[in-house]
Design a protein around this motif. Structure first.
Motif, PDB file in Angstrom:
ATOM      1  N   SER A 176       0.813  -1.212   0.000  1.00 45.96           N
ATOM      2  CA  SER A 176       0.000   0.000   0.000  1.00 45.96           C
ATOM      3  C   SER A 176       0.850   1.267   0.000  1.00 45.96           C
ATOM      4  CB  SER A 176      -0.950  -0.006   1.205  1.00 45.96           C
ATOM      5  OG  SER A 176      -1.789   1.129   1.155  1.00 45.96           O
ATOM      6  N   GLY A 177       1.836   1.353   0.847  1.00 49.32           N
ATOM      7  CA  GLY A 177       2.740   2.508   0.845  1.00 49.32           C
ATOM      8  C   GLY A 177       3.812   2.279  -0.196  1.00 49.32           C
ATOM      9  N   SER A 178       3.987   3.214  -1.106  1.00 49.30           N
ATOM     10  CA  SER A 178       4.931   2.988  -2.208  1.00 49.30           C
ATOM     11  C   SER A 178       6.351   2.779  -1.689  1.00 49.30           C
ATOM     12  CB  SER A 178       4.899   4.158  -3.194  1.00 49.30           C
ATOM     13  OG  SER A 178       5.454   5.302  -2.615  1.00 49.30           O
ATOM     14  N   PRO A 179       7.085   1.852  -2.315  1.00 47.75           N
ATOM     15  CA  PRO A 179       8.484   1.660  -1.929  1.00 47.75           C
ATOM     16  C   PRO A 179       9.274   2.974  -2.015  1.00 47.75           C
ATOM     17  CG  PRO A 179       7.795  -0.085  -3.413  1.00 47.75           C
ATOM     18  CD  PRO A 179       6.677   0.930  -3.366  1.00 47.75           C
ATOM     19  N   GLU A 180       8.928   3.810  -2.985  1.00 47.33           N
ATOM     20  CA  GLU A 180       9.647   5.074  -3.166  1.00 47.33           C
ATOM     21  C   GLU A 180       9.442   6.001  -1.969  1.00 47.33           C
ATOM     22  OE1 GLU A 180       8.654   2.854  -6.543  1.00 47.33           O
ATOM     23  OE2 GLU A 180       7.178   4.037  -5.448  1.00 47.33           O
ATOM     24  N   GLU A 181       8.219   6.069  -1.443  1.00 49.60           N
ATOM     25  CA  GLU A 181       7.946   6.923  -0.280  1.00 49.60           C
ATOM     26  C   GLU A 181       8.643   6.395   0.964  1.00 49.60           C
ATOM     27  OE1 GLU A 181       3.887   8.788   0.258  1.00 49.60           O
ATOM     28  OE2 GLU A 181       3.417   7.245  -1.236  1.00 49.60           O
ATOM     29  N   ARG A 182       8.773   5.075   1.042  1.00 47.81           N
ATOM     30  CA  ARG A 182       9.390   4.456   2.223  1.00 47.81           C
ATOM     31  C   ARG A 182      10.882   4.250   2.037  1.00 47.81           C
ATOM     32  NH1 ARG A 182       5.838  -0.530   3.761  1.00 47.81           N
ATOM     33  NH2 ARG A 182       6.002  -1.000   1.561  1.00 47.81           N
TER      34      ARG A 182
ATOM     35  N   LEU B  50      12.497   2.319   0.017  1.00 46.68           N
ATOM     36  CA  LEU B  50      12.819   0.903  -0.094  1.00 46.68           C
ATOM     37  C   LEU B  50      12.958   0.538  -1.562  1.00 46.68           C
ATOM     38  CD1 LEU B  50      10.258  -0.626   2.429  1.00 46.68           C
ATOM     39  CD2 LEU B  50      12.729  -0.477   2.728  1.00 46.68           C
ATOM     40  N   TYR B  51      13.647  -0.513  -1.818  1.00 45.30           N
ATOM     41  CA  TYR B  51      13.760  -1.066  -3.152  1.00 45.30           C
ATOM     42  C   TYR B  51      12.724  -2.183  -3.248  1.00 45.30           C
ATOM     43  CZ  TYR B  51      15.999  -3.186  -7.244  1.00 45.30           C
ATOM     44  OH  TYR B  51      16.257  -3.699  -8.491  1.00 45.30           O
ATOM     45  N   ALA B  52      12.056  -2.312  -4.369  1.00 45.44           N
ATOM     46  CA  ALA B  52      10.984  -3.292  -4.520  1.00 45.44           C
ATOM     47  C   ALA B  52      11.432  -4.695  -4.137  1.00 45.44           C
ATOM     48  CB  ALA B  52      10.449  -3.278  -5.943  1.00 45.44           C
ATOM     49  N   SER B  53      12.670  -5.057  -4.451  1.00 43.70           N
ATOM     50  CA  SER B  53      13.129  -6.405  -4.109  1.00 43.70           C
ATOM     51  C   SER B  53      13.203  -6.606  -2.600  1.00 43.70           C
ATOM     52  CB  SER B  53      14.479  -6.718  -4.752  1.00 43.70           C
ATOM     53  OG  SER B  53      15.498  -5.968  -4.137  1.00 43.70           O
ATOM     54  N   ASP B  54      13.386  -5.523  -1.829  1.00 36.11           N
ATOM     55  CA  ASP B  54      13.390  -5.646  -0.366  1.00 36.11           C
ATOM     56  C   ASP B  54      12.063  -6.197   0.131  1.00 36.11           C
ATOM     57  OD1 ASP B  54      15.920  -4.472  -0.314  1.00 36.11           O
ATOM     58  OD2 ASP B  54      15.111  -2.455   0.025  1.00 36.11           O
ATOM     59  N   ILE B  55      10.995  -5.848  -0.550  1.00 32.70           N
ATOM     60  CA  ILE B  55       9.653  -6.269  -0.148  1.00 32.70           C
ATOM     61  C   ILE B  55       9.266  -7.578  -0.833  1.00 32.70           C
ATOM     62  CG2 ILE B  55       7.217  -5.597  -0.136  1.00 32.70           C
ATOM     63  CD1 ILE B  55       8.260  -2.654  -0.322  1.00 32.70           C
ATOM     64  N   LEU B  56       9.674  -7.749  -2.075  1.00 30.85           N
ATOM     65  CA  LEU B  56       9.163  -8.858  -2.887  1.00 30.85           C
ATOM     66  C   LEU B  56      10.101 -10.050  -3.036  1.00 30.85           C
ATOM     67  CD1 LEU B  56       7.514  -6.795  -5.749  1.00 30.85           C
ATOM     68  CD2 LEU B  56       6.379  -7.971  -3.851  1.00 30.85           C
ATOM     69  N   GLU B  57      11.336  -9.953  -2.575  1.00 29.02           N
ATOM     70  CA  GLU B  57      12.297 -11.013  -2.867  1.00 29.02           C
ATOM     71  C   GLU B  57      11.871 -12.388  -2.351  1.00 29.02           C
ATOM     72  OE1 GLU B  57      16.118 -10.108  -1.246  1.00 29.02           O
ATOM     73  OE2 GLU B  57      15.319  -9.705   0.734  1.00 29.02           O
TER      74      GLU B  57
ATOM     75  N   CYS C  45       0.469  -2.688  -6.063  1.00 27.22           N
ATOM     76  CA  CYS C  45       1.450  -1.826  -5.411  1.00 27.22           C
ATOM     77  C   CYS C  45       1.237  -0.356  -5.745  1.00 27.22           C
ATOM     78  CB  CYS C  45       2.833  -2.263  -5.898  1.00 27.22           C
ATOM     79  SG  CYS C  45       4.231  -1.382  -5.196  1.00 27.22           S
ATOM     80  N   SER C  46       1.309   0.475  -4.708  1.00 28.66           N
ATOM     81  CA  SER C  46       1.358   1.920  -4.921  1.00 28.66           C
ATOM     82  C   SER C  46       2.758   2.259  -5.409  1.00 28.66           C
ATOM     83  CB  SER C  46       1.096   2.659  -3.606  1.00 28.66           C
ATOM     84  OG  SER C  46      -0.197   2.411  -3.127  1.00 28.66           O
ATOM     85  N   ILE C  47       2.841   3.083  -6.430  1.00 28.41           N
ATOM     86  CA  ILE C  47       4.149   3.542  -6.898  1.00 28.41           C
ATOM     87  C   ILE C  47       4.091   5.059  -7.076  1.00 28.41           C
ATOM     88  CG2 ILE C  47       5.086   1.413  -7.854  1.00 28.41           C
ATOM     89  CD1 ILE C  47       3.961   2.069 -10.552  1.00 28.41           C
ATOM     90  N   GLN C  48       5.095   5.717  -6.534  1.00 30.77           N
ATOM     91  CA  GLN C  48       5.105   7.175  -6.524  1.00 30.77           C
ATOM     92  C   GLN C  48       5.813   7.717  -7.761  1.00 30.77           C
ATOM     93  OE1 GLN C  48       6.262   8.905  -2.855  1.00 30.77           O
ATOM     94  NE2 GLN C  48       6.000  10.984  -3.569  1.00 30.77           N
TER      95      GLN C  48
END
Length: 165
Positions: A52-58, A60-67, A76-79
């Motif tokens: 919900s919170g975009s990786p860009e706002e947090r 984070l790199y997408a792989s940090d969440i999805l690996e 996914c929210s993307i900013q």
């Protein structure tokens, strides 16, 4: 046939990305650790993983969440910032199908924005389905568009199941 789907709602900060997800699920939702059921149509559902919170706002790199996430459908929210390219590069490298809904203008934007990052041609060049929707209007129609896209994609791959609504 591609085995994974990435559905992104793209927009500036406070453009209506989270409102889109809350409307899609019919309740306030946040990023979790596990997939959840998205109700589709006709008593069918599908498992999706929500960011919900975009990786860009947090920051984070997408792989940090999805690996370690093996759910076939990621929403996914993307900013709309230069950092979004890292997220999009990751999902392309991981061979996801892409559906991106750009909220332009977003709920708090003064008006429509020019695509200064050149994301639209980049997305189209990577076979993404792209829609531009007004984030200032009620989200019902745009969330229904997302639900229908996910339903068609998941149904074609045998991922839907009967669920209680």
């Amino acid at each position: 046939m591609t085995e994974r789907l990435f559905v992104g709602v793209l927009g500036h900060r406070n453009s209506g990305k989270s409102t889109t997800w809350n409307t899609l699920f019919g309740a306030t939702v946040r990023t979790g650790q596990y997939p959840r059921t998205l109700n589709l149509h006709g008593g069918e559902g599908v498992e999706v993983f929500l960011i919900s919170g975009s990786p860009e706002e947090r920051q984070l790199y997408a792989s940090d969440i999805l690996e370690n996430q093996d759910c076939r459908i990621v929403i996914c929210s993307i900013q709309y910032t230069e950092a979004v390219r890292k997220t999009l590069d990751y999902v392309v490298e991981e061979k996801f199908d892409l559906f991106v809904q750009w909220l332009n203008p977003g709920r708090n934007d003064v008006g429509e924005s020019y695509d200064r990052l050149g994301l639209t041609p980049w997305l189209l060049g990577h076979s993404a389905t792209v829609s531009i929707r007004d984030g200032k209007v009620p989200p019902v129609a745009r969330t229904e568009e997302i639900r229908q896209f996910i339903h068609g994609w998941a149904k074609a791959r045998g991922l839907t199941f009967t669920c209680l609504q």
